[in-house]
Design a protein around this motif. Structure first.
Motif, PDB file in Angstrom:
ATOM      1  N   GLN A 194     -41.152   1.225 -32.182  1.00 14.28           N
ATOM      2  CA  GLN A 194     -40.323   0.908 -31.020  1.00 14.28           C
ATOM      3  C   GLN A 194     -41.223   0.187 -30.031  1.00 14.28           C
ATOM      4  O   GLN A 194     -42.319   0.661 -29.727  1.00 14.28           O
ATOM      5  CB  GLN A 194     -39.764   2.171 -30.380  1.00 14.28           C
ATOM      6  N   GLY A 195     -40.775  -0.992 -29.517  1.00 15.71           N
ATOM      7  CA  GLY A 195     -41.659  -1.767 -28.665  1.00 15.71           C
ATOM      8  C   GLY A 195     -40.968  -2.421 -27.491  1.00 15.71           C
ATOM      9  O   GLY A 195     -39.741  -2.371 -27.346  1.00 15.71           O
ATOM     10  N   LYS A 196     -41.797  -3.053 -26.641  1.00 11.68           N
ATOM     11  CA  LYS A 196     -41.329  -3.801 -25.485  1.00 11.68           C
ATOM     12  C   LYS A 196     -41.975  -5.182 -25.502  1.00 11.68           C
ATOM     13  O   LYS A 196     -43.093  -5.347 -25.993  1.00 11.68           O
ATOM     14  CB  LYS A 196     -41.685  -3.077 -24.186  1.00 11.68           C
ATOM     15  N   PHE A 197     -41.267  -6.158 -24.952  1.00 15.45           N
ATOM     16  CA  PHE A 197     -41.721  -7.546 -24.923  1.00 15.45           C
ATOM     17  C   PHE A 197     -41.516  -8.090 -23.518  1.00 15.45           C
ATOM     18  O   PHE A 197     -40.391  -8.156 -23.032  1.00 15.45           O
ATOM     19  CB  PHE A 197     -40.941  -8.368 -25.959  1.00 15.45           C
ATOM     20  N   TYR A 198     -42.624  -8.458 -22.866  1.00 17.41           N
ATOM     21  CA  TYR A 198     -42.591  -9.030 -21.525  1.00 17.41           C
ATOM     22  C   TYR A 198     -42.987 -10.501 -21.603  1.00 17.41           C
ATOM     23  O   TYR A 198     -43.953 -10.858 -22.285  1.00 17.41           O
ATOM     24  CB  TYR A 198     -43.582  -8.316 -20.601  1.00 17.41           C
ATOM     25  N   SER A 199     -42.260 -11.373 -20.885  1.00 19.36           N
ATOM     26  CA  SER A 199     -42.615 -12.786 -20.857  1.00 19.36           C
ATOM     27  C   SER A 199     -42.379 -13.342 -19.461  1.00 19.36           C
ATOM     28  O   SER A 199     -41.328 -13.088 -18.849  1.00 19.36           O
ATOM     29  CB  SER A 199     -41.814 -13.582 -21.892  1.00 19.36           C
ATOM     30  N   GLY A 200     -43.375 -14.097 -18.974  1.00 13.22           N
ATOM     31  CA  GLY A 200     -43.225 -14.776 -17.687  1.00 13.22           C
ATOM     32  C   GLY A 200     -42.950 -13.832 -16.537  1.00 13.22           C
ATOM     33  O   GLY A 200     -43.393 -12.687 -16.500  1.00 13.22           O
ATOM     34  N   MET A 201     -42.185 -14.350 -15.577  1.00 14.63           N
ATOM     35  CA  MET A 201     -41.898 -13.596 -14.365  1.00 14.63           C
ATOM     36  C   MET A 201     -40.924 -12.455 -14.592  1.00 14.63           C
ATOM     37  O   MET A 201     -41.054 -11.387 -13.990  1.00 14.63           O
ATOM     38  CB  MET A 201     -41.314 -14.539 -13.299  1.00 14.63           C
ATOM     39  N   SER A 202     -39.942 -12.655 -15.470  1.00 15.16           N
ATOM     40  CA  SER A 202     -38.873 -11.659 -15.552  1.00 15.16           C
ATOM     41  C   SER A 202     -38.347 -11.404 -16.954  1.00 15.16           C
ATOM     42  O   SER A 202     -37.472 -10.554 -17.127  1.00 15.16           O
ATOM     43  CB  SER A 202     -37.699 -12.082 -14.657  1.00 15.16           C
ATOM     44  N   GLY A 203     -38.842 -12.119 -17.964  1.00  7.87           N
ATOM     45  CA  GLY A 203     -38.331 -11.924 -19.315  1.00  7.87           C
ATOM     46  C   GLY A 203     -38.694 -10.547 -19.858  1.00  7.87           C
ATOM     47  O   GLY A 203     -39.863 -10.140 -19.821  1.00  7.87           O
ATOM     48  N   TYR A 204     -37.694  -9.830 -20.338  1.00  8.25           N
ATOM     49  CA  TYR A 204     -37.944  -8.485 -20.874  1.00  8.25           C
ATOM     50  C   TYR A 204     -36.973  -8.203 -22.010  1.00  8.25           C
ATOM     51  O   TYR A 204     -35.758  -8.420 -21.879  1.00  8.25           O
ATOM     52  CB  TYR A 204     -37.771  -7.424 -19.785  1.00  8.25           C
ATOM     53  N   GLU A 205     -37.514  -7.751 -23.135  1.00  9.52           N
ATOM     54  CA  GLU A 205     -36.709  -7.356 -24.283  1.00  9.52           C
ATOM     55  C   GLU A 205     -37.327  -6.113 -24.912  1.00  9.52           C
ATOM     56  O   GLU A 205     -38.517  -5.832 -24.709  1.00  9.52           O
ATOM     57  CB  GLU A 205     -36.646  -8.482 -25.323  1.00  9.52           C
ATOM     58  N   THR A 206     -36.517  -5.390 -25.656  1.00 10.23           N
ATOM     59  CA  THR A 206     -37.039  -4.300 -26.479  1.00 10.23           C
ATOM     60  C   THR A 206     -36.979  -4.723 -27.939  1.00 10.23           C
ATOM     61  O   THR A 206     -36.254  -5.656 -28.304  1.00 10.23           O
ATOM     62  CB  THR A 206     -36.229  -3.013 -26.276  1.00 10.23           C
TER      63      THR A 206
END
Length: 391
Positions: A194-206
């Motif tokens: 189970q993971g998290k993905f952060y990108s740039g200023m506000s990009g967020y996905e699981t």
């Protein structure tokens, strides 16, 4: 107190971008070449040259390769601080960073022993905050704490990721001058993550993953195709000098033509162009032409042409680049109405000597994907040899 003359010491620098409450680290190496300071962004096996360093007030402006983005840094001996400034987003933004000279650890300097093996091939599903989902394949290699790899999707790959496994926690990051990515994960079972993905200023996905050595995605040669009743492609767009160029021009008649949908803002497009540019030089005398259709962030011709011209110069592109429109996929589809849609930059269209479209490849699996890139190269060469051999 150390001086702030913005002289960058040679050697490695650990740079940490701070966004969304997270630290996204990468390594930048400074070298002296012919009396001039050069910088390299280091991610896994990749080194991206930065050679555009200019004073800006009390700071140093570091141009980020072909991208419309900069690091604005104030150097103070063994440290620097500043901002990553991204100019070509719909809403330009900046992210603060700090950097320390002489450090080469991406995450923890002395990580706990790895208690979980993240290496191998994973079947992955990403989900955004709106509930949209997409499939991917995770490919990781692990040596003790050190982990490298990438994610492949149907529209491209996340390029060179590097990080570490500490305890049962995985952290991977990359910064290529355009994308700022952080992936974290922990096991939820013997073969699930189970993971998290952060990108740039506000990009967020699981994301969730299941170990699966047989994981596959839909074929990239089936996702984009000509609408019924179409066999050919037609377009007219201006080149970088503003002159109208059409696929029906005499220059392209009776030749194999590759049409590359690209953007100077797109790292996957950069990867594909770094393959196509030398391929064109080697094979152009065999009856090959390549046309790059640039879909840029700016709707203004002058700005779009300038970005493509920088890409052409930095990547030594000898084939034609045209300003085709903006980077919106729906706008790109309207510019090429014979296509069912445009779902990815890059997309590559293979046209035979008879002018008929023979194949359309969506996305690009770059060199960071290892065996997938090698497979793409082999299939590309096979297709091109067949097309070039036709009378």
């Amino acid at each position: 107190m150390e001086s702030t003359d913005n002289t960058i010491k040679t050697g490695p620098w650990r740079v940490a971008l701070r966004t969304q409450g997270q630290e996204i680290p990468f390594i930048m190496e400074a070298v002296e070449e012919e009396g001039k300071t050069m910088l390299y962004l280091v991610n896994g096996g990749e080194r991206i040259l930065l050679n555009d360093l200019q004073p800006q007030g009390d700071s140093l402006k570091i141009g980020l390769h072909i991208f419309d983005a900069d690091l604005i840094a104030r150097v103070n001996g063994d440290t620097m601080q500043g901002r990553f400034v991204k100019n070509d987003s719909p809403t330009p933004y900046s992210i603060p960073f700090t950097a320390v000279h002489g450090q080469q650890h991406r995450f923890a300097a002395d990580p706990a022993p790895a208690l979980y093996d993240f290496g191998g091939k994973w079947e992955v599903v990403f989900s955004d905050t709106a509930g949209n989902r997409y499939d991917a394949i995770g490919m990781f290699e692990q040596q003790d704490n050190h982990v490298t790899g990438t994610f492949l999707t149907e529209t491209g790959d996340y390029r060179y990721l590097e990080g570490q496994a500490a305890g049962d926690q995985l952290k991977l990051s990359t910064f290529d001058g355009n994308h700022t990515y952080l992936f974290t994960a922990s096991p939820t079972g013997d073969s699930t993550l189970q993971g998290k993905f952060y990108s740039g200023m506000s990009g967020y996905e699981t994301w969730t993953a299941r170990r699966n050595p047989n994981a596959e995605l839909a074929s990239a040669d089936t996702l984009t195709y000509l609408k019924p009743s179409y066999e050919t492609l037609s377009f007219t767009f201006p080149n970088l000098q503003g002159e109208q160029v059409s696929l029906s021009d005499q220059k392209y008649q009776g030749k194999v033509v590759l049409v590359q949908l690209l953007g100077s803002w797109c790292p996957n497009c950069m990867d594909e162009t770094q393959f196509l540019a030398p391929y064109y030089e080697k094979n152009k005398d065999r009856g090959l032409e390549i046309i790059g259709l640039g879909f840029e962030r700016s709707p203004e011709f002058e700005k779009a042409a300038a970005r493509l011209a920088k890409m052409k110069d930095r990547l030594d592109v000898g084939y034609d680049l045209l300003v085709a429109g903006t980077s919106d996929k729906e706008a790109a589809a309207r510019a090429l109405p014979a296509l069912n849609h445009v779902m990815s930059f890059p997309t590559t269209i293979f046209i035979g000597r008879d002018g008929k479209v023979r194949k359309i490849h969506t996305g690009f699996s770059g060199p960071g994907t290892g065996q997938y890139y090698e497979g793409w190269v082999a299939e590309f060469n096979k297709t091109m040899e067949e097309l070039l051999a036709e009378k």
